[in-house]
Design a protein around this motif. Structure first.
Motif, short mmCIF file in Angstrom:
data_model
loop_
_atom_site.label_atom_id
_atom_site.label_comp_id
_atom_site.label_asym_id
_atom_site.label_seq_id
_atom_site.Cartn_x
_atom_site.Cartn_y
_atom_site.Cartn_z
N ALA A 19 0.84 -0.94 -0.21
CA ALA A 19 -0.24 0.03 0.01
C ALA A 19 1.26 1.36 0.17
O ALA A 19 0.50 2.67 -0.78
N ASP A 20 2.17 1.56 0.47
CA ASP A 20 2.94 2.20 1.16
C ASP A 20 4.63 1.97 1.19
O ASP A 20 5.11 1.18 1.36
N TYR A 48 -5.99 -2.36 5.74
CA TYR A 48 -6.90 -1.42 6.36
C TYR A 48 -5.98 -0.72 7.43
O TYR A 48 -6.22 -1.85 8.11
N THR A 98 -4.80 9.26 -2.68
CA THR A 98 -4.05 8.12 -3.52
C THR A 98 -3.06 8.62 -4.30
O THR A 98 -3.51 10.10 -4.67
N GLY A 102 -4.05 5.93 -9.87
CA GLY A 102 -3.83 4.41 -9.62
C GLY A 102 -5.63 4.91 -9.64
O GLY A 102 -6.11 5.03 -9.27
N GLN A 105 -7.60 2.16 -8.04
CA GLN A 105 -8.23 2.31 -6.67
C GLN A 105 -9.89 3.78 -6.33
O GLN A 105 -9.81 4.11 -5.81
N TYR A 109 -12.52 3.99 -4.93
CA TYR A 109 -12.81 4.96 -3.77
C TYR A 109 -14.35 5.35 -3.91
O TYR A 109 -14.94 5.86 -3.58
#
Length: 150
Positions: A19-20, A48, A98, A102, A105, A109
């Motif tokens: 994720a990061d 998450y 984000t 992306g 993603q 969302y």
């Protein structure tokens, strides 16, 4: 088999890195966040973190689904869980950031009710020491998104 989502004190480090990519960024917020994992049987398939950022505001950070489990609705379930959890915890707003490349993603969302509210220009080129490429595009800007929970 459907994934179950529950709180854990032991985030999956591989998912955090998925994720990061910035260890410094993760180190900054992981200890201040609450982690929720999605499991199928005993296998962690997604997770998450929920971070209290300001009065009445939480941020959804480091949402990730193991690559082998992507495209099966787990990400959507995690986002829905985050929204419900934040609301039940008394937060009035849920935010997230984000990468601008992306596309998938951002679409996820948006489908879950979050809306783009701003851009943090050059966030990834300023704060990440190594360029990050997603969908063949170098990440530059952070897209800020939000949902009001009231």
């Amino acid at each position: 088999m459907e994934a179950t989502i529950s709180r854990t004190d032991h985030p999956d480090r591989d998912l955090l890195r998925l994720a990061d990519e910035s260890e410094a960024s993760v180190a900054d917020y992981v200890g201040r966040s609450t982690c929720y994992t999605a499991r199928i049987g005993t296998q962690t398939v997604g997770q998450y973190l929920l971070l209290h950022t300001r009065p009445f505001t939480a941020e959804l950070v480091s949402l990730a689904v193991h690559e082998a489990w992507q495209g099966r609705g787990i990400g959507r379930r995690l986002v829905g869980h985050a929204i419900r959890t934040a609301r039940e915890s008394g937060f009035r707003r849920l935010e997230l950031g984000t990468g601008d490349a992306g596309i998938g993603q951002i679409a996820l969302y948006e489908k879950c009710g979050l809306r783009i509210v701003g851009i943090d220009p050059d966030y990834f080129t300023r704060f990440y020491p190594v360029p990050i490429t997603e969908n063949g595009i170098q990440l530059r800007h952070m897209v800020r998104m939000r949902i009001e929970l009231e």
